[in-house]
Scaffold this motif. Structure first.
Motif, PDB file in Angstrom:
ATOM      1  N   ALA A  56      -8.654  -9.336   9.795  1.00  0.00           N
ATOM      2  CA  ALA A  56      -8.230  -7.948   9.973  1.00  0.00           C
ATOM      3  C   ALA A  56      -9.340  -7.148  10.619  1.00  0.00           C
ATOM      4  CB  ALA A  56      -7.872  -7.335   8.612  1.00  0.00           C
ATOM      5  N   PRO A  57      -9.019  -6.295  11.553  1.00  0.00           N
ATOM      6  CA  PRO A  57     -10.072  -5.489  12.208  1.00  0.00           C
ATOM      7  C   PRO A  57     -10.707  -4.526  11.209  1.00  0.00           C
ATOM      8  CG  PRO A  57      -7.894  -4.684  12.815  1.00  0.00           C
ATOM      9  CD  PRO A  57      -7.666  -5.947  12.055  1.00  0.00           C
ATOM     10  N   LYS A  58     -11.988  -4.392  11.323  1.00  0.00           N
ATOM     11  CA  LYS A  58     -12.717  -3.493  10.428  1.00  0.00           C
ATOM     12  C   LYS A  58     -12.490  -2.050  10.860  1.00  0.00           C
ATOM     13  CE  LYS A  58     -16.412  -6.743   9.331  1.00  0.00           C
ATOM     14  NZ  LYS A  58     -17.886  -6.949   9.335  1.00  0.00           N
ATOM     15  N   VAL A  59     -12.157  -1.252   9.893  1.00  0.00           N
ATOM     16  CA  VAL A  59     -11.923   0.169  10.154  1.00  0.00           C
ATOM     17  C   VAL A  59     -13.160   0.921   9.708  1.00  0.00           C
ATOM     18  CG1 VAL A  59     -10.454   2.172   9.674  1.00  0.00           C
ATOM     19  CG2 VAL A  59      -9.462  -0.160   9.793  1.00  0.00           C
ATOM     20  N   GLU A  60     -13.829   1.521  10.638  1.00  0.00           N
ATOM     21  CA  GLU A  60     -15.044   2.267  10.309  1.00  0.00           C
ATOM     22  C   GLU A  60     -14.660   3.650   9.815  1.00  0.00           C
ATOM     23  OE1 GLU A  60     -17.562   2.402  13.660  1.00  0.00           O
ATOM     24  OE2 GLU A  60     -17.932   0.219  13.717  1.00  0.00           O
ATOM     25  N   THR A  61     -15.020   3.897   8.600  1.00  0.00           N
ATOM     26  CA  THR A  61     -14.736   5.208   8.005  1.00  0.00           C
ATOM     27  C   THR A  61     -15.867   6.155   8.333  1.00  0.00           C
ATOM     28  OG1 THR A  61     -15.806   4.511   5.961  1.00  0.00           O
ATOM     29  CG2 THR A  61     -13.433   4.191   6.134  1.00  0.00           C
TER      30      THR A  61
END
Length: 246
Positions: A56-61
């Protein structure tokens, strides 16, 4: 006469049957060991191929915003109400501002009366001053027993330090011990020694023995009058320091 061919090899032919039997047994054993036994597992093994799911692509918060400082409103000083000046009273207008001046009535003359003089009063006599009383002069107070006791103890310790002697002998000259000994001793009221001992040792038997000899060698004065009342004997302590000479 020629010997027949078979007769000539009769011994070899006689052992041929047994050789053939032995050979047959050997071949049978080799076939038995070489035979592969197929082992079948009763449970079938199923092999399934699964396609690995992509990560899963990492979602940068975004980093959290720092909390904003809420400025508290400063209290506004309330203006102090200034009381209004009271209204001045308005003078009432006199309905009759101008009155007719009437002449004052004439008073008859009064005859002069004799003035009574006060009687002379006797002059007060000042009281006599009291005679001066003699002032009592303070008598010198006698020294307290605590001061006398402290002076007596000071004289005892000074006397012991003046008569103390460094230990002599071969052992003392070789070791040259140095230290302080706190010695205690009990005296009667007449100044005689009752008992003596070491309160704090100097870690040297030579110095401790020299301190005991100093007490036994000393001559003490009797107790002053009024000191340590009710005690037939009293315990004292003294510090004796020994330093080698040379």
């Amino acid at each position: 006469m020629q010997t027949p061919f078979l007769f000539r090899f009769r011994e070899s032919l006689a052992g041929l049957p047994s050789l053939l039997v032995l050979l047959a047994l050997v071949l049978a054993g080799v076939q038995q060991t070489a035979r592969l036994v197929r082992h079948e597992d009763p449970k079938p093994v199923q092999i399934a191929l699964f396609e690995e799911a992509p990560p899963a692509p990492k979602v940068e918060t975004p980093p959290p915003e720092p909390p904003k400082k809420v400025e508290t409103p400063r209290p506004v000083a309330k203006p102090i109400p200034v009381p209004a000046p009271a209204p001045r009273p308005i003078p009432k207008s006199d309905p009759n501002p101008i009155e007719q001046v009437r002449p004052a009535p004439e008073t008859p003359p009064v005859a002069a009366q004799p003035v009574a003089r006060p009687a002379p009063q006797p002059t007060p006599v000042a009281p006599a001053a009291p005679a001066p009383q003699p002032v009592a002069q303070p008598t010198p107070s006698a020294p307290s027993s605590a001061n006398v006791e402290a002076q007596y103890v000071g004289k005892l310790r000074a006397h012991l330090n003046s008569i103390k002697r460094y230990p002599t002998g071969r052992e003392a000259s070789q070791l040259k011990p140095q230290g302080k000994v706190r010695v205690w001793f009990v005296l009667r009221r007449d100044g005689s020694v009752v008992d003596v001992g070491i309160d704090e040792s100097s870690n040297s038997m030579l110095l401790d023995d020299a301190a005991r000899k100093t007490i036994n060698r000393a001559t003490f004065a009797a107790f002053p009058d009024g000191t340590w009342p009710g005690e037939g004997t009293h315990r004292f302590t003294a510090d004796l320091e020994f330093i080698p000479v040379g």
